[in-house]
Scaffold this motif. Sequence first.
Motif, PDB file in Angstrom:
ATOM      1  N   MET A   1      44.116  42.799  38.624  1.00  0.00           N
ATOM      2  CA  MET A   1      42.841  43.337  39.096  1.00  0.00           C
ATOM      3  C   MET A   1      43.011  44.783  39.555  1.00  0.00           C
ATOM      4  N   GLU A   2      41.945  45.556  39.423  1.00  0.00           N
ATOM      5  CA  GLU A   2      42.002  46.979  39.710  1.00  0.00           C
ATOM      6  C   GLU A   2      41.676  47.317  41.159  1.00  0.00           C
ATOM      7  N   ALA A   3      40.745  46.573  41.752  1.00  0.00           N
ATOM      8  CA  ALA A   3      40.237  46.943  43.077  1.00  0.00           C
ATOM      9  C   ALA A   3      40.550  45.912  44.152  1.00  0.00           C
ATOM     10  N   LEU A   4      41.098  44.774  43.782  1.00  0.00           N
ATOM     11  CA  LEU A   4      41.429  43.715  44.730  1.00  0.00           C
ATOM     12  C   LEU A   4      42.877  43.297  44.550  1.00  0.00           C
ATOM     13  N   ARG A   5      43.496  42.873  45.646  1.00  0.00           N
ATOM     14  CA  ARG A   5      44.799  42.219  45.590  1.00  0.00           C
ATOM     15  C   ARG A   5      44.640  40.819  46.152  1.00  0.00           C
ATOM     16  N   LEU A   6      45.209  39.831  45.450  1.00  0.00           N
ATOM     17  CA  LEU A   6      45.130  38.444  45.876  1.00  0.00           C
ATOM     18  C   LEU A   6      46.512  37.915  46.199  1.00  0.00           C
ATOM     19  N   GLN A   7      46.583  37.168  47.295  1.00  0.00           N
ATOM     20  CA  GLN A   7      47.831  36.526  47.693  1.00  0.00           C
ATOM     21  C   GLN A   7      47.494  35.079  48.052  1.00  0.00           C
ATOM     22  N   ARG A   8      48.302  34.139  47.564  1.00  0.00           N
ATOM     23  CA  ARG A   8      48.053  32.729  47.882  1.00  0.00           C
ATOM     24  C   ARG A   8      49.305  32.102  48.465  1.00  0.00           C
ATOM     25  N   GLU A   9      49.083  31.333  49.520  1.00  0.00           N
ATOM     26  CA  GLU A   9      50.166  30.589  50.157  1.00  0.00           C
ATOM     27  C   GLU A   9      49.614  29.209  50.485  1.00  0.00           C
ATOM     28  N   GLY A  10      49.932  28.228  49.664  1.00  0.00           N
ATOM     29  CA  GLY A  10      49.370  26.895  49.853  1.00  0.00           C
ATOM     30  C   GLY A  10      47.863  26.921  49.701  1.00  0.00           C
ATOM     31  N   GLY A  11      47.170  26.474  50.742  1.00  0.00           N
ATOM     32  CA  GLY A  11      45.711  26.457  50.698  1.00  0.00           C
ATOM     33  C   GLY A  11      45.059  27.711  51.237  1.00  0.00           C
ATOM     34  N   VAL A  12      45.858  28.727  51.562  1.00  0.00           N
ATOM     35  CA  VAL A  12      45.334  29.963  52.152  1.00  0.00           C
ATOM     36  C   VAL A  12      45.322  31.069  51.096  1.00  0.00           C
ATOM     37  N   VAL A  14      44.430  35.204  50.573  1.00  0.00           N
ATOM     38  CA  VAL A  14      44.157  36.499  51.202  1.00  0.00           C
ATOM     39  C   VAL A  14      43.625  37.437  50.127  1.00  0.00           C
ATOM     40  N   VAL A  15      42.431  37.969  50.348  1.00  0.00           N
ATOM     41  CA  VAL A  15      41.822  38.949  49.451  1.00  0.00           C
ATOM     42  C   VAL A  15      41.856  40.300  50.159  1.00  0.00           C
ATOM     43  N   THR A  16      42.500  41.269  49.538  1.00  0.00           N
ATOM     44  CA  THR A  16      42.610  42.610  50.115  1.00  0.00           C
ATOM     45  C   THR A  16      41.819  43.596  49.270  1.00  0.00           C
ATOM     46  N   LEU A  17      40.850  44.266  49.887  1.00  0.00           N
ATOM     47  CA  LEU A  17      40.117  45.326  49.206  1.00  0.00           C
ATOM     48  C   LEU A  17      41.066  46.506  49.049  1.00  0.00           C
ATOM     49  N   SER A  18      41.261  46.953  47.818  1.00  0.00           N
ATOM     50  CA  SER A  18      42.315  47.923  47.537  1.00  0.00           C
ATOM     51  C   SER A  18      41.760  49.131  46.785  1.00  0.00           C
ATOM     52  N   ARG A  19      40.859  49.846  47.452  1.00  0.00           N
ATOM     53  CA  ARG A  19      40.329  51.105  46.947  1.00  0.00           C
ATOM     54  C   ARG A  19      40.492  52.160  48.045  1.00  0.00           C
ATOM     55  N   PRO A  20      41.727  52.440  48.495  1.00  0.00           N
ATOM     56  CA  PRO A  20      41.906  53.323  49.656  1.00  0.00           C
ATOM     57  C   PRO A  20      41.341  54.719  49.446  1.00  0.00           C
ATOM     58  N   GLY A  21      41.297  55.188  48.206  1.00  0.00           N
ATOM     59  CA  GLY A  21      40.768  56.525  47.952  1.00  0.00           C
ATOM     60  C   GLY A  21      39.307  56.679  48.298  1.00  0.00           C
ATOM     61  N   THR A  22      38.570  55.559  48.313  1.00  0.00           N
ATOM     62  CA  THR A  22      37.144  55.581  48.667  1.00  0.00           C
ATOM     63  C   THR A  22      36.880  54.777  49.932  1.00  0.00           C
ATOM     64  N   ARG A  23      37.935  54.507  50.694  1.00  0.00           N
ATOM     65  CA  ARG A  23      37.852  53.657  51.896  1.00  0.00           C
ATOM     66  C   ARG A  23      37.251  52.293  51.534  1.00  0.00           C
ATOM     67  N   ASN A  24      37.619  51.806  50.348  1.00  0.00           N
ATOM     68  CA  ASN A  24      37.220  50.478  49.875  1.00  0.00           C
ATOM     69  C   ASN A  24      35.699  50.319  49.750  1.00  0.00           C
ATOM     70  N   ALA A  25      35.032  51.399  49.364  1.00  0.00           N
ATOM     71  CA  ALA A  25      33.586  51.335  49.136  1.00  0.00           C
ATOM     72  C   ALA A  25      33.280  50.347  48.011  1.00  0.00           C
ATOM     73  N   LEU A  26      32.129  49.704  48.110  1.00  0.00           N
ATOM     74  CA  LEU A  26      31.751  48.663  47.162  1.00  0.00           C
ATOM     75  C   LEU A  26      31.180  49.271  45.885  1.00  0.00           C
ATOM     76  N   ASP A  27      32.069  49.810  45.048  1.00  0.00           N
ATOM     77  CA  ASP A  27      31.621  50.331  43.762  1.00  0.00           C
ATOM     78  C   ASP A  27      31.446  49.161  42.784  1.00  0.00           C
ATOM     79  N   GLU A  28      31.052  49.464  41.561  1.00  0.00           N
ATOM     80  CA  GLU A  28      30.754  48.408  40.595  1.00  0.00           C
ATOM     81  C   GLU A  28      31.987  47.584  40.263  1.00  0.00           C
ATOM     82  N   VAL A  29      33.155  48.228  40.171  1.00  0.00           N
ATOM     83  CA  VAL A  29      34.375  47.492  39.842  1.00  0.00           C
ATOM     84  C   VAL A  29      34.718  46.508  40.955  1.00  0.00           C
ATOM     85  N   LEU A  30      34.666  46.963  42.199  1.00  0.00           N
ATOM     86  CA  LEU A  30      34.987  46.100  43.324  1.00  0.00           C
ATOM     87  C   LEU A  30      33.993  44.954  43.433  1.00  0.00           C
TER      88      LEU A  30
END
Length: 269
Positions: A1-12, A14-30
């Motif tokens: 994925m281009e704008a998100l990072r996903l991490q899974r540990e069992g049933g948990v 973690v979704v990380t918004l990863s557009r630091p250049g735009t302070r993770n603004a909600l563009d169309e890709v995100l």
Amino acid sequence: MEALRLQREGGVVVVTLSRPGTRNALDEVLREELRAVVSRLADDQDLRALVIQGEGGAFCAGGDLKSIGGSRLDADGWRRRMARGHEWLKPLLALNCPVITAVDGAAYGAGFSLALVGDFLLAGPRARFCMSFLRVGLMPDLGGLPALVAALGPRRARELALSARELSAVEARTLGLVSECHDSERLPERALEIARAFEGASPAAVALIKSEIRNLSAGHIDDLLHREALGQVVLFDTVEHREAVDRFLNKKPATFLWPRERSGERHDS
């Protein structure tokens, strides 16, 4: 994925918004990647908790005003744009597992609305919350208004939406919006601790608790989001909105800004 990072540990998850250049603004890709991820999570029977966080010193700066400013959409186009946002928001709100939002940095506009999706909202010392929509001639969207009313009541919700003023982590905690405050280094760890705790909880009981609380809401979420979309479509076409976006993109001061406090003044809690 281009704008998100996903991490899974069992049933948990973690979704990380990863557009630091735009302070993770909600563009169309995100937005599109959020839609795809939430769609998968909604059908995940093994999901026990979800953490949403941002990277690069921000949670989410809100909507992508560059793309909004460059859009030449008619009313139907703006309706479709709003509907695409609701495609991932509604299943996110309907998840049967706890959602933990961890905010360290800007949570502005739609980013504040996203932070309020959390059943547990954690904040770091850099967290700043602002329903900034009125600064660009719009009303809160992504469910921000009903979330504020549910959390704070109508009077306080009006105050924050109409002033478009910034809240620190401490004030947001005092108002009851933030569950816990932690140092920046501790914040992700604490979010994971809370999420992992629910691996030992009854998923059926958790689901019923969340369902009953949703049923107690003042209005059905579909109706609330429909009215939100209708109002926002009208505002997107106003001169005030277009001029406010132009001023933002050209780094000019907004025409509407809440007056700063004088020394010795404070907000009542």
